[in-house]
Design a protein around this motif. Structure first.
Motif, PDB file in Angstrom:
ATOM      1  N   ALA A 243      -8.699  -3.384  15.496  1.00 54.79           N
ATOM      2  CA  ALA A 243      -9.214  -2.168  16.123  1.00 54.79           C
ATOM      3  C   ALA A 243      -8.370  -0.951  15.750  1.00 54.79           C
ATOM      4  O   ALA A 243      -8.900   0.152  15.563  1.00 54.79           O
ATOM      5  N   ARG A 244      -7.066  -1.158  15.622  1.00 52.74           N
ATOM      6  CA  ARG A 244      -6.178  -0.030  15.277  1.00 52.74           C
ATOM      7  C   ARG A 244      -6.309   0.374  13.816  1.00 52.74           C
ATOM      8  O   ARG A 244      -6.106   1.542  13.476  1.00 52.74           O
ATOM      9  N   HIS A 245      -6.654  -0.582  12.935  1.00 54.16           N
ATOM     10  CA  HIS A 245      -6.546  -0.316  11.496  1.00 54.16           C
ATOM     11  C   HIS A 245      -7.847  -0.488  10.717  1.00 54.16           C
ATOM     12  O   HIS A 245      -7.817  -0.421   9.486  1.00 54.16           O
ATOM     13  N   LEU A 246      -8.957  -0.680  11.412  1.00 53.44           N
ATOM     14  CA  LEU A 246     -10.208  -1.019  10.720  1.00 53.44           C
ATOM     15  C   LEU A 246     -10.601   0.014   9.677  1.00 53.44           C
ATOM     16  O   LEU A 246     -11.112  -0.329   8.605  1.00 53.44           O
ATOM     17  N   GLU A 247     -10.369   1.278   9.948  1.00 54.69           N
ATOM     18  CA  GLU A 247     -10.780   2.326   9.018  1.00 54.69           C
ATOM     19  C   GLU A 247      -9.656   2.772   8.088  1.00 54.69           C
ATOM     20  O   GLU A 247      -9.842   3.676   7.275  1.00 54.69           O
ATOM     21  N   ASP A 248      -8.494   2.147   8.200  1.00 60.00           N
ATOM     22  CA  ASP A 248      -7.394   2.476   7.289  1.00 60.00           C
ATOM     23  C   ASP A 248      -7.677   1.911   5.901  1.00 60.00           C
ATOM     24  O   ASP A 248      -8.449   0.953   5.747  1.00 60.00           O
ATOM     25  N   PRO A 249      -7.058   2.471   4.853  1.00 56.99           N
ATOM     26  CA  PRO A 249      -7.182   1.873   3.516  1.00 56.99           C
ATOM     27  C   PRO A 249      -6.703   0.430   3.530  1.00 56.99           C
ATOM     28  O   PRO A 249      -5.689   0.113   4.169  1.00 56.99           O
ATOM     29  N   PRO A 250      -7.405  -0.476   2.849  1.00 55.08           N
ATOM     30  CA  PRO A 250      -7.020  -1.897   2.872  1.00 55.08           C
ATOM     31  C   PRO A 250      -5.582  -2.150   2.446  1.00 55.08           C
ATOM     32  O   PRO A 250      -4.928  -3.048   2.995  1.00 55.08           O
ATOM     33  N   GLU A 251      -5.099  -1.367   1.471  1.00 54.95           N
ATOM     34  CA  GLU A 251      -3.741  -1.618   1.009  1.00 54.95           C
ATOM     35  C   GLU A 251      -2.716  -1.389   2.118  1.00 54.95           C
ATOM     36  O   GLU A 251      -1.644  -2.001   2.116  1.00 54.95           O
ATOM     37  N   ALA A 254      -3.318  -4.489   4.809  1.00 58.23           N
ATOM     38  CA  ALA A 254      -2.997  -5.762   4.161  1.00 58.23           C
ATOM     39  C   ALA A 254      -1.488  -5.904   3.985  1.00 58.23           C
ATOM     40  O   ALA A 254      -0.915  -6.979   4.234  1.00 58.23           O
ATOM     41  N   ALA A 255      -0.827  -4.830   3.580  1.00 61.21           N
ATOM     42  CA  ALA A 255       0.631  -4.870   3.407  1.00 61.21           C
ATOM     43  C   ALA A 255       1.330  -5.135   4.740  1.00 61.21           C
ATOM     44  O   ALA A 255       2.309  -5.879   4.801  1.00 61.21           O
ATOM     45  N   ALA A 256       0.811  -4.533   5.819  1.00 59.39           N
ATOM     46  CA  ALA A 256       1.422  -4.753   7.137  1.00 59.39           C
ATOM     47  C   ALA A 256       1.285  -6.210   7.571  1.00 59.39           C
ATOM     48  O   ALA A 256       2.238  -6.811   8.092  1.00 59.39           O
ATOM     49  N   LEU A 257       0.125  -6.816   7.350  1.00 57.73           N
ATOM     50  CA  LEU A 257      -0.059  -8.209   7.719  1.00 57.73           C
ATOM     51  C   LEU A 257       0.811  -9.131   6.863  1.00 57.73           C
ATOM     52  O   LEU A 257       1.373 -10.119   7.360  1.00 57.73           O
ATOM     53  N   GLU A 271       0.953 -12.284  -4.658  1.00 55.73           N
ATOM     54  CA  GLU A 271      -0.157 -11.328  -4.767  1.00 55.73           C
ATOM     55  C   GLU A 271      -1.076 -11.524  -3.578  1.00 55.73           C
ATOM     56  O   GLU A 271      -1.102 -12.602  -2.969  1.00 55.73           O
ATOM     57  N   TYR A 272      -1.835 -10.470  -3.244  1.00 58.36           N
ATOM     58  CA  TYR A 272      -2.719 -10.574  -2.085  1.00 58.36           C
ATOM     59  C   TYR A 272      -3.810  -9.517  -2.162  1.00 58.36           C
ATOM     60  O   TYR A 272      -3.699  -8.522  -2.887  1.00 58.36           O
ATOM     61  N   THR A 273      -4.871  -9.757  -1.412  1.00 64.11           N
ATOM     62  CA  THR A 273      -5.955  -8.787  -1.277  1.00 64.11           C
ATOM     63  C   THR A 273      -6.552  -8.940   0.111  1.00 64.11           C
ATOM     64  O   THR A 273      -6.371  -9.973   0.769  1.00 64.11           O
ATOM     65  N   GLY A 274      -7.261  -7.907   0.575  1.00 63.20           N
ATOM     66  CA  GLY A 274      -7.784  -7.915   1.937  1.00 63.20           C
ATOM     67  C   GLY A 274      -9.298  -7.852   1.997  1.00 63.20           C
ATOM     68  O   GLY A 274      -9.966  -7.484   1.028  1.00 63.20           O
ATOM     69  N   HIS A 275      -9.832  -8.231   3.166  1.00 62.34           N
ATOM     70  CA  HIS A 275     -11.276  -8.171   3.409  1.00 62.34           C
ATOM     71  C   HIS A 275     -11.508  -7.825   4.870  1.00 62.34           C
ATOM     72  O   HIS A 275     -10.874  -8.395   5.766  1.00 62.34           O
TER      73      HIS A 275
END
Length: 329
Positions: A243-251, A254-257, A271-275
């Motif tokens: 809810a806090r980050h849904l509209e943030d850029p994925p990078e 994803a980096a925070a997680l 390496e990693y990517t987000g969805h």
């Protein structure tokens, strides 16, 4: 695309090739009707999603499932006997009052292999976004890209409720008061997922972890569960983090997680990517099976929200929707 309609048996249009839509399609086919399944995605399955990135493979939506009803247990037994699924681990139920220990099943090669198995032999067309449907005494037509893409004798609509509401609004279809209030009351939690390749084993006990913090809800070892041949984990955020980050850029998210996950993993993330999953989990569900719309042709709403949530709920709802359509054909 030329619209299609069966001339030898009743045809049922199914919008959505997730578990609900495919369960409905198989039940209809078993009773001699001709289902046509349309889905906006590039592949069947919806949140039963598996993705390959390089030499790694990830379940990045639904991770596992249990089976509680007799009908779904029988179905899962058939999948298990065919080698499609296996018991991954056991844990106590968080939703059943008894807190019973339940088997958690996973699919070999990825959870999408289940909807792919169910779709075999069906008429399924992907990458089609149905914008509206038109109902009249002669049947139902589906419109995509301004063109009629399908014609049928009945319809089952299975997307997440916000998408279903939009489709009905575009089509000028009004629900009865009780059904409308039900749909209006349904909201979803989002989930942000990260697919991360490791340079070695994850070290997760039993192949999964629930950290219990405000960022990560779940980490799964895809190699442990038989999905990936190389070390690869899926990280799911909590609803609050999403809810806090849904509209943030994925990078950014994803980096925070990934930063939060590093302390839990023996292997190093290389390496990693987000969805984004905007409609990951309904906050409220009902036990009605499916919802029939009054009108000139059989039209039924189905999906996990109508039958107790999760994969089993979607399966149960799809079969209930098929039964309602068959009663009116």
């Amino acid at each position: 695309m030329e619209p299609t309609m069966s001339t030898t048996s009743p045809q049922v249009l199914i919008i959505g090739a997730g578990m609900a839509g495919l369960a409905a399609a198989n039940e209809l086919r078993r009773h001699g009707t001709t289902p046509l399944v349309l889905d906006k995605g590039r592949a069947v399955g919806g949140r039963m999603a598996t993705r390959r990135i390089g030499d790694a493979r990830y379940d990045h939506g639904a991770q596992h499932f249990s089976a509680r009803s007799a009908a779904f247990r029988d179905e899962v037994t058939r999948w298990r006997e065919s080698g499609l699924v296996h018991e991954w681990f056991r844990s106590r139920s968080l939703t059943q009052a008894t807190g019973a220990v339940e088997p958690r099943h996973a699919a070999r090669g990825g959870i999408r292999s289940i909807p792919e198995y169910l779709a075999a032999g069906l008429d399924v067309i992907t990458a089609v976004t149905v914008e509206s449907i038109e109902l009249d005494p002669s049947g139902i037509t589906a419109v995509a890209g301004g063109n009629i893409v399908a014609a049928a004798d009945a319809a089952i609509i299975t997307p997440p409720v916000p998408q279903t509401r939009a489709l009905l609004a575009n089509s000028g279809i009004a629900l009865p008061g009780g059904a409308a209030a039900m749909l209006e009351s349904i909201e979803y939690d989002a989930c942000l997922a990260v697919m991360a390749r490791l340079d070695g084993p994850s070290g997760l006990p039993d192949g999964h972890a629930t950290p219990g913090d405000d960022s990560i809800a779940w980490i799964a070892d895809n190699r442990h569960k038989g999905v990936s041949e190389v070390p690869a984990v899926t990280i799911h955020s909590t609803p609050e983090f999403a809810a806090r980050h849904l509209e943030d850029p994925p990078e950014r998210w994803a980096a925070a997680l990934v930063d939060h996950a590093r302390r839990l993993l023996a292997g190093t993330i290389t390496e990693y990517t987000g969805h984004r999953w905007r409609y990951s989990q309904p906050r409220r569900v009902f036990d009605v099976g499916a919802v029939s719309i009054d009108g000139p042709v059989p039209t039924v709403l189905a999906g996990e929200v109508f039958a107790g949530s999760r994969i089993e709920g979607a399966y149960t709802s799809g079969r209930a929707a098929a039964a309602q359509v068959l009663e009116r054909l």
